[in-house]
Design a protein around this motif. Sequence first.
Motif, PDB file in Angstrom:
ATOM      1  N   GLY A 153       4.741  23.989   2.864  1.00 40.62           N
ATOM      2  CA  GLY A 153       5.474  24.544   3.995  1.00 40.62           C
ATOM      3  C   GLY A 153       4.982  25.933   4.348  1.00 40.62           C
ATOM      4  N   ARG A 154       4.731  26.752   3.343  1.00 47.67           N
ATOM      5  CA  ARG A 154       4.225  28.106   3.596  1.00 47.67           C
ATOM      6  C   ARG A 154       2.840  28.062   4.238  1.00 47.67           C
ATOM      7  NH1 ARG A 154       6.567  28.726  -2.052  1.00 47.67           N
ATOM      8  NH2 ARG A 154       8.584  29.682  -1.639  1.00 47.67           N
ATOM      9  N   ALA A 155       1.989  27.201   3.702  1.00 44.17           N
ATOM     10  CA  ALA A 155       0.636  27.105   4.242  1.00 44.17           C
ATOM     11  C   ALA A 155       0.651  26.635   5.689  1.00 44.17           C
ATOM     12  CB  ALA A 155      -0.201  26.157   3.381  1.00 44.17           C
ATOM     13  N   ARG A 156       1.540  25.689   6.005  1.00 49.26           N
ATOM     14  CA  ARG A 156       1.587  25.177   7.371  1.00 49.26           C
ATOM     15  C   ARG A 156       2.022  26.263   8.358  1.00 49.26           C
ATOM     16  NH1 ARG A 156      -1.977  21.276   6.956  1.00 49.26           N
ATOM     17  NH2 ARG A 156      -1.150  19.255   6.259  1.00 49.26           N
ATOM     18  N   VAL A 157       2.959  27.104   7.975  1.00 52.25           N
ATOM     19  CA  VAL A 157       3.357  28.195   8.858  1.00 52.25           C
ATOM     20  C   VAL A 157       2.204  29.185   9.017  1.00 52.25           C
ATOM     21  CG1 VAL A 157       4.931  30.149   9.151  1.00 52.25           C
ATOM     22  CG2 VAL A 157       5.808  27.931   8.401  1.00 52.25           C
ATOM     23  N   LEU A 158       1.501  29.483   7.939  1.00 52.59           N
ATOM     24  CA  LEU A 158       0.344  30.376   8.052  1.00 52.59           C
ATOM     25  C   LEU A 158      -0.744  29.762   8.937  1.00 52.59           C
ATOM     26  CD1 LEU A 158       0.088  31.746   4.390  1.00 52.59           C
ATOM     27  CD2 LEU A 158       0.828  32.995   6.432  1.00 52.59           C
ATOM     28  N   GLN A 159      -0.888  28.453   8.875  1.00 54.67           N
ATOM     29  CA  GLN A 159      -1.853  27.798   9.750  1.00 54.67           C
ATOM     30  C   GLN A 159      -1.452  27.951  11.215  1.00 54.67           C
ATOM     31  OE1 GLN A 159      -2.409  23.782   8.292  1.00 54.67           O
ATOM     32  NE2 GLN A 159      -3.018  24.519   6.272  1.00 54.67           N
ATOM     33  N   GLU A 160      -0.160  27.901  11.496  1.00 51.46           N
ATOM     34  CA  GLU A 160       0.304  28.137  12.858  1.00 51.46           C
ATOM     35  C   GLU A 160       0.045  29.582  13.283  1.00 51.46           C
ATOM     36  OE1 GLU A 160       2.350  25.479  15.027  1.00 51.46           O
ATOM     37  OE2 GLU A 160       0.548  24.967  13.890  1.00 51.46           O
ATOM     38  N   VAL A 161       0.181  30.504  12.349  1.00 55.93           N
ATOM     39  CA  VAL A 161      -0.071  31.905  12.662  1.00 55.93           C
ATOM     40  C   VAL A 161      -1.520  32.105  13.109  1.00 55.93           C
ATOM     41  CG1 VAL A 161      -0.282  34.212  11.649  1.00 55.93           C
ATOM     42  CG2 VAL A 161       1.753  32.836  11.193  1.00 55.93           C
ATOM     43  N   VAL A 162      -2.472  31.524  12.377  1.00 56.43           N
ATOM     44  CA  VAL A 162      -3.870  31.774  12.710  1.00 56.43           C
ATOM     45  C   VAL A 162      -4.323  30.992  13.935  1.00 56.43           C
ATOM     46  CG1 VAL A 162      -4.448  32.306  10.314  1.00 56.43           C
ATOM     47  CG2 VAL A 162      -4.805  29.981  11.157  1.00 56.43           C
ATOM     48  N   ARG A 163      -3.620  29.932  14.288  1.00 60.48           N
ATOM     49  CA  ARG A 163      -4.006  29.207  15.499  1.00 60.48           C
ATOM     50  C   ARG A 163      -3.374  29.824  16.742  1.00 60.48           C
ATOM     51  NH1 ARG A 163      -4.172  23.929  15.382  1.00 60.48           N
ATOM     52  NH2 ARG A 163      -4.179  23.724  17.615  1.00 60.48           N
ATOM     53  N   GLY A 164      -2.503  30.835  16.565  1.00 64.39           N
ATOM     54  CA  GLY A 164      -1.881  31.457  17.716  1.00 64.39           C
ATOM     55  C   GLY A 164      -0.939  30.524  18.436  1.00 64.39           C
ATOM     56  N   ALA A 165      -0.321  29.596  17.686  1.00 54.83           N
ATOM     57  CA  ALA A 165       0.574  28.620  18.300  1.00 54.83           C
ATOM     58  C   ALA A 165       1.838  29.296  18.789  1.00 54.83           C
ATOM     59  CB  ALA A 165       0.919  27.530  17.281  1.00 54.83           C
ATOM     60  N   ARG A 166       2.441  28.703  19.784  1.00 57.32           N
ATOM     61  CA  ARG A 166       3.663  29.266  20.325  1.00 57.32           C
ATOM     62  C   ARG A 166       4.875  28.957  19.462  1.00 57.32           C
ATOM     63  NH1 ARG A 166       3.423  29.099  26.899  1.00 57.32           N
ATOM     64  NH2 ARG A 166       1.299  29.850  27.104  1.00 57.32           N
ATOM     65  N   THR A 167       4.672  28.137  18.431  1.00 58.25           N
ATOM     66  CA  THR A 167       5.796  27.851  17.544  1.00 58.25           C
ATOM     67  C   THR A 167       6.219  29.075  16.756  1.00 58.25           C
ATOM     68  OG1 THR A 167       4.099  26.980  16.069  1.00 58.25           O
ATOM     69  CG2 THR A 167       5.484  25.379  17.208  1.00 58.25           C
ATOM     70  N   VAL A 168       5.257  29.923  16.386  1.00 56.83           N
ATOM     71  CA  VAL A 168       5.570  31.104  15.588  1.00 56.83           C
ATOM     72  C   VAL A 168       4.885  32.308  16.214  1.00 56.83           C
ATOM     73  CG1 VAL A 168       5.774  29.767  13.462  1.00 56.83           C
ATOM     74  CG2 VAL A 168       3.593  30.819  14.029  1.00 56.83           C
TER      75      VAL A 168
ATOM     76  N   ARG B  59       6.830  35.677   7.194  1.00 56.43           N
ATOM     77  CA  ARG B  59       7.540  36.483   6.188  1.00 56.43           C
ATOM     78  C   ARG B  59       8.679  35.687   5.568  1.00 56.43           C
ATOM     79  NH1 ARG B  59      11.741  38.317   4.634  1.00 56.43           N
ATOM     80  NH2 ARG B  59      12.814  37.364   6.407  1.00 56.43           N
ATOM     81  N   GLU B  60       9.361  34.908   6.403  1.00 59.68           N
ATOM     82  CA  GLU B  60      10.512  34.148   5.912  1.00 59.68           C
ATOM     83  C   GLU B  60      10.094  33.069   4.920  1.00 59.68           C
ATOM     84  OE1 GLU B  60      14.293  31.573   7.699  1.00 59.68           O
ATOM     85  OE2 GLU B  60      12.856  32.510   9.051  1.00 59.68           O
ATOM     86  N   VAL B  61       9.024  32.326   5.217  1.00 55.50           N
ATOM     87  CA  VAL B  61       8.638  31.264   4.291  1.00 55.50           C
ATOM     88  C   VAL B  61       8.053  31.823   3.005  1.00 55.50           C
ATOM     89  CG1 VAL B  61       8.271  29.493   6.038  1.00 55.50           C
ATOM     90  CG2 VAL B  61       6.355  30.933   5.355  1.00 55.50           C
ATOM     91  N   LEU B  62       7.509  33.038   3.070  1.00 61.81           N
ATOM     92  CA  LEU B  62       6.929  33.644   1.873  1.00 61.81           C
ATOM     93  C   LEU B  62       7.978  34.342   1.007  1.00 61.81           C
ATOM     94  CD1 LEU B  62       3.691  35.111   3.471  1.00 61.81           C
ATOM     95  CD2 LEU B  62       3.787  33.262   1.787  1.00 61.81           C
ATOM     96  N   ASP B  63       9.177  34.491   1.520  1.00 62.30           N
ATOM     97  CA  ASP B  63      10.197  35.274   0.821  1.00 62.30           C
ATOM     98  C   ASP B  63      10.497  34.728  -0.569  1.00 62.30           C
ATOM     99  OD1 ASP B  63      12.377  37.284   0.718  1.00 62.30           O
ATOM    100  OD2 ASP B  63      13.642  35.503   0.688  1.00 62.30           O
ATOM    101  N   LEU B  64      10.608  33.399  -0.717  1.00 63.44           N
ATOM    102  CA  LEU B  64      10.968  32.830  -2.016  1.00 63.44           C
ATOM    103  C   LEU B  64       9.754  32.406  -2.835  1.00 63.44           C
ATOM    104  CD1 LEU B  64      14.189  30.714  -1.348  1.00 63.44           C
ATOM    105  CD2 LEU B  64      13.958  33.093  -2.069  1.00 63.44           C
ATOM    106  N   CYS B  65       8.562  32.750  -2.388  1.00 67.98           N
ATOM    107  CA  CYS B  65       7.383  32.524  -3.233  1.00 67.98           C
ATOM    108  C   CYS B  65       7.465  33.471  -4.424  1.00 67.98           C
ATOM    109  CB  CYS B  65       6.107  32.787  -2.440  1.00 67.98           C
ATOM    110  SG  CYS B  65       4.596  32.752  -3.436  1.00 67.98           S
ATOM    111  N   LEU B  66       7.423  32.929  -5.630  1.00 71.40           N
ATOM    112  CA  LEU B  66       7.559  33.742  -6.839  1.00 71.40           C
ATOM    113  C   LEU B  66       6.242  34.387  -7.262  1.00 71.40           C
ATOM    114  CD1 LEU B  66       9.851  31.363  -7.073  1.00 71.40           C
ATOM    115  CD2 LEU B  66      10.131  32.299  -9.364  1.00 71.40           C
ATOM    116  N   SER B  67       5.177  34.144  -6.507  1.00 74.69           N
ATOM    117  CA  SER B  67       3.843  34.657  -6.862  1.00 74.69           C
ATOM    118  C   SER B  67       3.440  34.219  -8.256  1.00 74.69           C
ATOM    119  CB  SER B  67       3.792  36.189  -6.748  1.00 74.69           C
ATOM    120  OG  SER B  67       4.002  36.602  -5.418  1.00 74.69           O
ATOM    121  N   CYS B  68       3.825  32.980  -8.603  1.00 77.58           N
ATOM    122  CA  CYS B  68       3.552  32.492  -9.954  1.00 77.58           C
ATOM    123  C   CYS B  68       2.106  32.079 -10.141  1.00 77.58           C
ATOM    124  CB  CYS B  68       4.473  31.314 -10.279  1.00 77.58           C
ATOM    125  SG  CYS B  68       4.100  29.805  -9.348  1.00 77.58           S
ATOM    126  N   LYS B  69       1.380  31.889  -9.051  1.00 78.16           N
ATOM    127  CA  LYS B  69      -0.032  31.498  -9.048  1.00 78.16           C
ATOM    128  C   LYS B  69      -0.275  30.085  -9.561  1.00 78.16           C
ATOM    129  CE  LYS B  69      -2.743  35.757  -9.101  1.00 78.16           C
ATOM    130  NZ  LYS B  69      -3.417  35.434  -7.848  1.00 78.16           N
TER     131      LYS B  69
END
Length: 980
Positions: free
Chosen positions: A610-625, A635-645
């Motif tokens: 889900g996070r990756a898909r939103v980032l993909q929308e960011v780089v495509r300049g889509a009007r969804t985000v 920022r919202e989808v990354l909020d609960l990422c624990l950075s666990c790697k």
Amino acid sequence: MTDSAGRPVSAAGTPQRGDVNSGSDPESTLLRALAEAGVPVDGSPRRRAEYSYDASNYRVEPLAVVFPRTVDDVVAAVEACRATGTPITARGGGTSMAGNAVGSGLVLDFSRHMDQVGAIDEDAGTVDVQPGVVLATLSREVERGTGGRRTFAPDPSSKNRATVGGAIGNDACGNHSVRYGRTSDHVAEIDLVTSDGARLTATEAGLRATDPADSSSAERADALVASLAGLAQEHLSAFRLELGRIPRQVSGYHLENLLPEKFNMARAVVGSEGTWAVVVGARMELVPKPASALLVCLGYQDVVDAARDVPTILEFSPAAVEGTDEAIVATMRHRRGPDSVLGLPEGQAWLFVDLDGDDPGSVRAQADRLLDRLGENGRLVEGRKAADPAERASLWRVREDGAGLSSRLASGGESWPGWEDAAVAPERLADYLVDLRELLVQHDLTGVMYGHFGAGCMHIRITYDLRTDEGRRVFREFTRQAAELVVRHGGSLSGEHGDGRARSELLSIMYSPEVMAAFAECRKLWDPAGILNPGSVTDPDPMDGHLALAGVPEREWRTSFELSPASAGRDPWVHAVQGCIGVGRCRADAGGVMCPSFRATRDEKDSTRGRARVLQEVVRGARTVEEGWRSEEAREVLDLCLSCKACATDCPTGVDMATYKSEFFDHYYRGRRRPRSHYSLGWLPRWMKLTGRVPGLVNAVLATPLAKAAAAAGGITTKRALPRFARAGEWRREITDAGARGSAVLFVDTFTRGFRPEVAGAAARVLGDAGETVACSADACCGLTWISTGQLGTAKRLLAKTAAALDDGTDRPIVVVEPSCAAALRKDLPELVHTEQARRVASRVRSFAAHVADRVSGGWVPSQARPAPERAVLQTHCHEHSVFGAAAQRRALEAAGVGEVVDATGCCGVAGNFGFEAEHYDVSMRVAENALAPALRDTGSDVAVLTDGFSCARQVDQLAPSRPGLHLAQLLDPGATPAE
């Protein structure tokens, strides 16, 4: 331009958004209708971005997403869509590789709430299920409920996240389809909602109203059965000649099940790809579970040689005959280490043959006979029996992760689905592969091959360039020629995944005009409104329309991390975030460590995908985000990422969301006020220079009510006890034998110095016991807290100083006590500081556990002072798992004589600053329930708990205050006293 739903699109194929406040666009009309019907719906830009993709090449932006809780929700949603002319796409795990799980209207995600296993009737051999039940969960619950006597058979490689509803939609098969066939072979009844609101149940005998008192549905059932019977009667000859010819003929509708001699309405519904009705429940058939099974692994020079031996193998009645090629194995080892693939025989292509039966001795004898026969054929390079469970699991994981591993190869190349799962009769597989490889050469393409050799179904991911006009032209031309080729071999365009957007356009190559017309008529009988999953099977979208990689604008995204390797001529940031291809392993509830936040919330936004898909929308300049680094949706989808790697290792495509989060936050917060915890916890090493001078005063304050006020002011939760601070330099008193030029450098990190100085001494003594002289380094910082909060300017400066301090002209190992700090120095240092010095230092870094495991492998036996515990709970730090491998601590514990190791596999939930932040505390405790908390509850208070990570130790303190977590060094410490 308009898309298949009549929505305006740009020249690049991107749907244009209406004014959601105008009240006249399709989105507003639908949302209003759903609200009036009382159905909760999410039409937010972020949610639509998450559901614009599945595991295919396609991107279709929906209007909104509904997570139905009941069948009544589904009926109401269907009614609203029919009234507004809105398309409906039913979705399970979103793992479709053919584009079946994306649509331009309303998406119904059944996986979140309608995911329950109902009554298990062992005598009848059936189980009631809701459509969102994950296949692996269903099998597990059936085996538990029948004492291991029965199971649910279909087991596609995506079984730990794919759902029953999706399996019914695509007629999924799986690794053991040689024995058990397709989903259609295991369905007893299917509960449906039609687009005109009827609630029907498809059975072997026909259709009935799900509720006997529902007279309108009963009338609809009778009329539909009569019409379908008439359709079959009209096309008897064509159905008999063209349908159901080979085991894996999944393409098109399964209308052979309407023939008088085969009539089974439930089976006919399977494989209709959500275009006939919405599946809301089912009764699935169960099979006996074999008492004994043995995996035989066979090595060949290439996949054609392997395919030529399949007819011989089938003579031995195997349960599975699966295969993979060397590119996938090489990628597995590259990404997860050499120990990730165990027991593989010599060769460049491999078959995994599962033999089973009631008696282990008979199964072994059968395996010996098989190996002898294959040796006589002369093509086998080496064959071996994989009797060890760990070896068997390792080999199966290579096959099951094939789709992801093949997409981003160790060589740096990319491959994509499209011609993904064609099938032929097993005896024709080798000849088909010879011709297919010639076709690939003609188009200058490479195909990475794996799949169901025993069923004649080959998965192949191909090196198309879907980002360019020329690449898309090659994609279309090759796919059409491949379709013509497989039909010449008597095969099917799809053998498992359905046709969807990927192959529906080509069905007329496989079927006559008569059968194609029958498909269209059948679909209209079921769905006269024409709103169910448009674009698939009949009246299809172009196979090169809605491609996710098309229309992404070229621009430079300047990053701090060196995100390489990137494909030639492509921006590294874009290439990195496009690494997610949607296979959804991050949505699995077992196996590996990722994705802890999704396991806690079950929300797509909290998955790596889900996070990756939103980032993909960011780089495509889509009007969804919102575009760019300022995207609030990102920022919202990354909020609960624990950075666990964990995703960097567990994700088959190697998506490293922790790195992407750090990079994004670094840009997002520039010129903005950060969360308070970024200053309190993010700057922790700076604060600890002060607390180390007056630890007594600080600890005294922490014992008063002022502590909660201070914590709240810093954005820190008041529900978690803060650790006690140690005096600066206290760690030095623990280490008495350190010299300046030891054979190993012990890096004493900030957390160890400030909170666990005793661990530094234990680590030094263990290294000494292993025959090493120790030099210490404690004046540098790995920058971890700044990295995890996205303060990369400071992190780079600190890391550059650390590299200079540690680059001493030797190749001595740098052994780091804290796993997260070790991971930062090993991985983040060279990615943030782009110098040879940084790379030299990073190559020398070892986690303490990994270094000890290497010494154990070299023959060293620990001489710890404490007697080894009979049992120990092992909480492997996520960064240890990701960067150094999951097995190091276990090997060291076994060498120390620990009898039983209970793995608490998964993130502890604290994850550095995450679990201390006030807004994340509740989620951190839910993450602990994935593995750590149950492991502590299920073991006695006298069972040792191994927590090399400081964060993990803090979570254990929170969950079980009477059972402090031990660092591996403390367990192995030769200088410890029994009372310690």
